[in-house]
Design a protein around this motif. Structure first.
Motif, PDB file in Angstrom:
ATOM      1  N   PHE A   1      43.353  33.872  41.656  1.00 17.32           N
ATOM      2  CA  PHE A   1      42.867  34.441  42.912  1.00 17.32           C
ATOM      3  C   PHE A   1      41.839  33.537  43.590  1.00 17.32           C
ATOM      4  O   PHE A   1      41.793  33.453  44.822  1.00 17.32           O
ATOM      5  CB  PHE A   1      42.301  35.846  42.701  1.00 17.32           C
ATOM      6  CG  PHE A   1      43.367  36.872  42.496  1.00 17.32           C
ATOM      7  CD1 PHE A   1      44.295  37.143  43.498  1.00 17.32           C
ATOM      8  CD2 PHE A   1      43.461  37.573  41.306  1.00 17.32           C
ATOM      9  CE1 PHE A   1      45.288  38.090  43.318  1.00 17.32           C
ATOM     10  CE2 PHE A   1      44.451  38.526  41.110  1.00 17.32           C
ATOM     11  CZ  PHE A   1      45.370  38.780  42.125  1.00 17.32           C
ATOM     12  N   ILE A   2      41.006  32.859  42.816  1.00 16.31           N
ATOM     13  CA  ILE A   2      40.058  31.904  43.403  1.00 16.31           C
ATOM     14  C   ILE A   2      40.819  30.751  44.041  1.00 16.31           C
ATOM     15  O   ILE A   2      40.491  30.315  45.151  1.00 16.31           O
ATOM     16  CB  ILE A   2      39.054  31.405  42.344  1.00 16.31           C
ATOM     17  CG1 ILE A   2      38.066  32.510  41.989  1.00 16.31           C
ATOM     18  CG2 ILE A   2      38.317  30.171  42.832  1.00 16.31           C
ATOM     19  CD1 ILE A   2      37.117  32.146  40.885  1.00 16.31           C
ATOM     20  N   ASP A   3      41.846  30.255  43.351  1.00 11.87           N
ATOM     21  CA  ASP A   3      42.650  29.177  43.920  1.00 11.87           C
ATOM     22  C   ASP A   3      43.360  29.618  45.197  1.00 11.87           C
ATOM     23  O   ASP A   3      43.467  28.851  46.149  1.00 11.87           O
ATOM     24  CB  ASP A   3      43.688  28.688  42.907  1.00 11.87           C
ATOM     25  CG  ASP A   3      43.052  27.922  41.765  1.00 11.87           C
ATOM     26  OD1 ASP A   3      41.901  27.474  41.928  1.00 11.87           O
ATOM     27  OD2 ASP A   3      43.704  27.785  40.717  1.00 11.87           O
ATOM     28  N   ALA A   4      43.852  30.851  45.211  1.00 10.89           N
ATOM     29  CA  ALA A   4      44.523  31.355  46.414  1.00 10.89           C
ATOM     30  C   ALA A   4      43.528  31.531  47.555  1.00 10.89           C
ATOM     31  O   ALA A   4      43.840  31.217  48.710  1.00 10.89           O
ATOM     32  CB  ALA A   4      45.212  32.676  46.117  1.00 10.89           C
ATOM     33  N   ALA A   5      42.336  32.018  47.257  1.00 15.88           N
ATOM     34  CA  ALA A   5      41.336  32.240  48.311  1.00 15.88           C
ATOM     35  C   ALA A   5      40.806  30.922  48.880  1.00 15.88           C
ATOM     36  O   ALA A   5      40.564  30.819  50.082  1.00 15.88           O
ATOM     37  CB  ALA A   5      40.183  33.070  47.774  1.00 15.88           C
ATOM     38  N   LEU A   6      40.635  29.936  48.007  1.00 12.62           N
ATOM     39  CA  LEU A   6      40.095  28.654  48.457  1.00 12.62           C
ATOM     40  C   LEU A   6      41.183  27.660  48.846  1.00 12.62           C
ATOM     41  O   LEU A   6      40.872  26.528  49.227  1.00 12.62           O
ATOM     42  CB  LEU A   6      39.213  28.045  47.361  1.00 12.62           C
ATOM     43  CG  LEU A   6      38.002  28.867  46.945  1.00 12.62           C
ATOM     44  CD1 LEU A   6      37.269  28.193  45.810  1.00 12.62           C
ATOM     45  CD2 LEU A   6      37.087  29.099  48.125  1.00 12.62           C
ATOM     46  N   ARG A   7      42.433  28.081  48.727  1.00 13.03           N
ATOM     47  CA  ARG A   7      43.599  27.237  49.037  1.00 13.03           C
ATOM     48  C   ARG A   7      43.575  25.940  48.246  1.00 13.03           C
ATOM     49  O   ARG A   7      43.722  24.829  48.788  1.00 13.03           O
ATOM     50  CB  ARG A   7      43.684  26.963  50.524  1.00 13.03           C
ATOM     51  CG  ARG A   7      43.951  28.201  51.330  1.00 13.03           C
ATOM     52  CD  ARG A   7      44.225  27.869  52.777  1.00 13.03           C
ATOM     53  NE  ARG A   7      44.566  29.079  53.509  1.00 13.03           N
ATOM     54  CZ  ARG A   7      43.739  29.729  54.290  1.00 13.03           C
ATOM     55  NH1 ARG A   7      42.502  29.304  54.442  1.00 13.03           N
ATOM     56  NH2 ARG A   7      44.133  30.817  54.920  1.00 13.03           N
ATOM     57  N   VAL A   8      43.390  26.084  46.938  1.00 10.60           N
ATOM     58  CA  VAL A   8      43.390  24.944  46.031  1.00 10.60           C
ATOM     59  C   VAL A   8      44.770  24.857  45.387  1.00 10.60           C
ATOM     60  O   VAL A   8      45.281  25.839  44.857  1.00 10.60           O
ATOM     61  CB  VAL A   8      42.307  25.116  44.930  1.00 10.60           C
ATOM     62  CG1 VAL A   8      42.391  24.003  43.917  1.00 10.60           C
ATOM     63  CG2 VAL A   8      40.933  25.180  45.544  1.00 10.60           C
TER      64      VAL A   8
END
Length: 119
Positions: free
Chosen positions: A17-24
């Motif tokens: 979810f952090i990767d999805a939110a930060l577009r990583v």
């Protein structure tokens, strides 16, 4: 061991979810090695040596981790990979803390298991 696997898989979900939110883009080799290095730095230094074994002081380990991660970022800069941003700092902070928690639960389980096997 349930706590160890719960923390491991829960961290993977939160990391997604952090990767999805930060577009990583987490599914390339570069980000995989970044996450692996940061995870095991937290796992070994914070999780095992500081929080469980108490072999290092917390402040000294933070300096060591900071120096290690800054040297990794300098190495990436030399290779012309520029991913030093505030979002990546949040991402890296989470991965280090997640590795530390998993390391703490991992070593607690094995010390508890060895204590029960001796009895």
């Amino acid at each position: 061991m349930k706590l160890f696997f719960g923390c491991l898989f829960g961290g993977l979900v939160v990391l997604y979810f952090i990767d999805a939110a930060l577009r990583v883009d987490n599914l390339n080799f570069e980000m995989f090695t970044h996450n692996l290095v940061r995870f095991f730095v937290g796992f070994l230094f914070l999780g095992i040596w500081v929080w469980y074994e108490h072999k290092l002081k917390f402040k000294i380990s933070l300096y060591f981790i900071l120096a290690f991660l800054v040297s990794d970022d300098i190495y990436d800069y030399i290779r012309d990979i520029n991913n030093l941003s505030f979002e990546m700092m949040i991402h890296d902070f989470f991965v280090v803390i997640w590795g530390a928690l998993v390391g703490l639960f991992f070593v607690k389980y094995f010390h508890q298991k060895n204590r029960l096997d001796k009895d």
